[in-house]
Design an enzyme around this catalytic site. Structure first.
Site, PDB file in Angstrom:
ATOM      1  N   SER A 110     107.873  92.221  61.873  1.00 24.41           N
ATOM      2  CA  SER A 110     108.618  91.567  62.953  1.00 24.41           C
ATOM      3  C   SER A 110     107.869  91.865  64.241  1.00 24.41           C
ATOM      4  O   SER A 110     107.049  92.806  64.261  1.00 24.41           O
ATOM      5  CB  SER A 110     110.032  92.164  63.011  1.00 24.41           C
TER       6      SER A 110
ATOM      7  N   TYR B 250     115.967  99.499  62.731  1.00 26.86           N
ATOM      8  CA  TYR B 250     115.218  98.298  62.317  1.00 26.86           C
ATOM      9  C   TYR B 250     113.778  98.383  62.839  1.00 26.86           C
ATOM     10  O   TYR B 250     112.818  98.131  62.107  1.00 26.86           O
ATOM     11  CB  TYR B 250     115.935  97.068  62.877  1.00 26.86           C
TER      12      TYR B 250
HETATM   13  N1  LIG Z   1     115.708  86.129  61.353  1.00 26.08           N
HETATM   14  C1  LIG Z   1     114.966  86.794  62.240  1.00 26.08           C
HETATM   15  O1  LIG Z   1     115.165  86.669  63.465  1.00 26.08           O
HETATM   16  C2  LIG Z   1     113.842  87.692  61.786  1.00 26.08           C
HETATM   17  C3  LIG Z   1     112.823  88.021  62.694  1.00 26.08           C
HETATM   18  C4  LIG Z   1     111.786  88.858  62.272  1.00 26.08           C
HETATM   19  C5  LIG Z   1     111.762  89.338  60.973  1.00 26.08           C
HETATM   20  N2  LIG Z   1     112.771  88.991  60.115  1.00 26.08           N
HETATM   21  C6  LIG Z   1     112.723  89.533  58.752  1.00 26.08           C
HETATM   22  O2  LIG Z   1     112.627  88.491  57.817  1.00 26.08           O
HETATM   23  C7  LIG Z   1     113.177  88.907  56.563  1.00 26.08           C
HETATM   24  C8  LIG Z   1     114.075  87.816  55.995  1.00 26.08           C
HETATM   25  O3  LIG Z   1     115.130  87.601  56.872  1.00 26.08           O
HETATM   26  P1  LIG Z   1     115.810  86.159  57.103  1.00 26.08           P
HETATM   27  O4  LIG Z   1     115.668  85.879  58.533  1.00 26.08           O
HETATM   28  O5  LIG Z   1     115.311  85.177  56.115  1.00 26.08           O
HETATM   29  O6  LIG Z   1     117.337  86.554  56.833  1.00 26.08           O
HETATM   30  P2  LIG Z   1     118.391  86.103  55.707  1.00 26.08           P
HETATM   31  O7  LIG Z   1     119.550  87.037  55.885  1.00 26.08           O
HETATM   32  O8  LIG Z   1     118.646  84.647  55.770  1.00 26.08           O
HETATM   33  O9  LIG Z   1     117.648  86.395  54.321  1.00 26.08           O
HETATM   34  C9  LIG Z   1     117.438  87.690  53.846  1.00 26.08           C
HETATM   35  C10 LIG Z   1     117.522  87.641  52.323  1.00 26.08           C
HETATM   36  O10 LIG Z   1     117.179  88.939  51.821  1.00 26.08           O
HETATM   37  C11 LIG Z   1     118.112  89.266  50.809  1.00 26.08           C
HETATM   38  N3  LIG Z   1     118.236  90.710  50.678  1.00 26.08           N
HETATM   39  C12 LIG Z   1     118.763  91.578  51.579  1.00 26.08           C
HETATM   40  N4  LIG Z   1     118.768  92.822  51.090  1.00 26.08           N
HETATM   41  C13 LIG Z   1     118.241  92.741  49.843  1.00 26.08           C
HETATM   42  C14 LIG Z   1     117.985  93.704  48.842  1.00 26.08           C
HETATM   43  N5  LIG Z   1     118.295  94.999  49.008  1.00 26.08           N
HETATM   44  N6  LIG Z   1     117.409  93.298  47.698  1.00 26.08           N
HETATM   45  C15 LIG Z   1     117.103  91.990  47.503  1.00 26.08           C
HETATM   46  N7  LIG Z   1     117.347  91.026  48.413  1.00 26.08           N
HETATM   47  C16 LIG Z   1     117.895  91.399  49.576  1.00 26.08           C
HETATM   48  C17 LIG Z   1     119.409  88.642  51.275  1.00 26.08           C
HETATM   49  O11 LIG Z   1     120.346  88.516  50.208  1.00 26.08           O
HETATM   50  C18 LIG Z   1     118.945  87.324  51.848  1.00 26.08           C
HETATM   51  O12 LIG Z   1     118.906  86.290  50.889  1.00 26.08           O
HETATM   52  C19 LIG Z   1     113.880  90.249  56.853  1.00 26.08           C
HETATM   53  O13 LIG Z   1     113.068  91.315  56.418  1.00 26.08           O
HETATM   54  C20 LIG Z   1     113.985  90.269  58.358  1.00 26.08           C
HETATM   55  O14 LIG Z   1     114.016  91.574  58.865  1.00 26.08           O
HETATM   56  C21 LIG Z   1     113.797  88.179  60.489  1.00 26.08           C
END
Ligand SMILES: NC(=O)c1ccc[n+]([C@@H]2O[C@H](COP(=O)([O-])OP(=O)(O)OC[C@H]3O[C@@H](n4cnc5c(N)ncnc54)[C@H](O)[C@@H]3O)[C@@H](O)[C@H]2O)c1
Length: 279
Positions: A158, A171
């Site tokens: 991130s 985080y």
């Molecule tokens: N959305 C943002 O603003 C953002 C920004 C930077 C980084 N990220 C990172 O991107 C990644 C994905 O996030 P997203 O934005 O798609 O969110 P999201 O919540 O839509 O998707 C996350 C997915 O990960 C799954 N998950 C969570 N914990 C889990 C576990 N212990 N085992 C297996 N699956 C698990 C969830 O069920 C979900 O389907 C994360 O690591 C997040 O930190 C997100």
């Protein structure tokens, strides 16, 4: 015309929805078969992010099948190494190899300053967002090595893996840790032509960002802030005048890193951040 990852197999965690699903679809559009893993359940009680469901993972499978690519799904928690190993072993057996790992599962919880963060929130965060990434790659490496055709590993960090933000220190610590994991795996696996990079997005329009908790964090001045109120505040983070990017913007970076177009790129944190790192 052949696709940019034609004939390759990609193992993706967090694939039920959000960015993970978008990566699965984008890689399938360019010719990859997919091993898709997600926990499909809530991890932390202290969150305003709704949990992904088995239906969400089934929808990802439908989307990939609709592109005439194969997909093997499994409901696994990335905290469970044996479960991850069984899922990737089974996927590789069915799909015939492994070329790409996209360690993308992640959570958000809490929202306190570090001195007020609970031990439960800290443990869940580090276990999923840092240790879960390590376990995902650890489960996949034997297949990348035995395939003897190199590989590309993409970890989810991130902009919060490169600079701090208040109220989410656990985080930030996990995402900085992912950068350390990425660099070390890159050094250890490079001799086998296995490349390891991280994507570092700013805010992305998924449930992890677009939820009541985030809106209140960004707009404590308002009683019931909505997406438009969030956009006004979130835009200040960026050079480009937007509040967030879309999953496809990150998927296009993942596709580049997964493909042979980036064959000599390894050890890099790739920002998809609308210029956030310039501020
Ligand atoms: N959305 C943002 O603003 C953002 C920004 C930077 C980084 N990220 C990172 O991107 C990644 C994905 O996030 P997203 O934005 O798609 O969110 P999201 O919540 O839509 O998707 C996350 C997915 O990960 C799954 N998950 C969570 N914990 C889990 C576990 N212990 N085992 C297996 N699956 C698990 C969830 O069920 C979900 O389907 C994360 O690591 C997040 O930190 C997100």
């Amino acid at each position: 015309m052949s696709g940019r990852v034609e004939g390759k197999v990609a193992f993706i965690t967090g694939a039920a929805r959000g960015q993970g699903r978008s990566h699965a679809v984008r890689l399938a559009q360019e010719g990859a078969d997919i091993i898709a893993v997600d926990v499909c359940a809530a991890i932390s009680s202290n969150t305003q992010i709704p949990a992904a469901t088995p239906d969400d993972l089934a929808q990802t499978a439908d989307l990939v099948n609709g592109l005439n690519r194969r997909i093997v799904t499994a409901e696994v928690d990335v905290r469970d190494f044996d479960g991850l190993k069984a899922a990737v072993d089974n996927g590789v057996e069915q799909l015939g190899g492994l070329d790409i790992v996209v360690a993308y599962a992640g959570i958000g919880n809490g929202g306190e300053t570090l001195d007020k963060t609970s031990e439960d929130d800290w443990r869940d965060m580090i276990d999923v967002n840092l240790s879960g990434v390590w376990k995902t790659v650890k489960a996949a490496v034997p297949h990348l090595l035995s395939g003897n055709r190199g590989g590309s590993v993409i970890l989810t960090s991130s902009v919060g893996g490169l600079k701090p933000y208040a109220h989410t220190g656990h985080y930030i610590a996990a995402k900085h840790g992912v950068i350390g994991l990425m660099r070390t795996f890159a050094v250890e696996l490079g001799q086998h032509f296995i490349r390891v990079n991280a994507v570092c997005p700013t805010n992305v329009n998924t449930p992890l960002f677009m939820n009541d908790g985030t809106m209140k964090l960004f707009r404590p001045d308002l009683e019931n802030p909505g997406p438009d109120d969030l956009a006004v505040a979130a835009q200040f983070m960026h050079v480009l005048p937007i509040g967030w990017v879309d999953p496809i913007d990150v998927s296009n970076a993942v596709l580049f890193l997964a493909s042979d177009e980036s064959r000599y790129i390894t050890g890099l944190p790739v920002t998809v951040d609308a210029g956030s790192m310039l501020k």
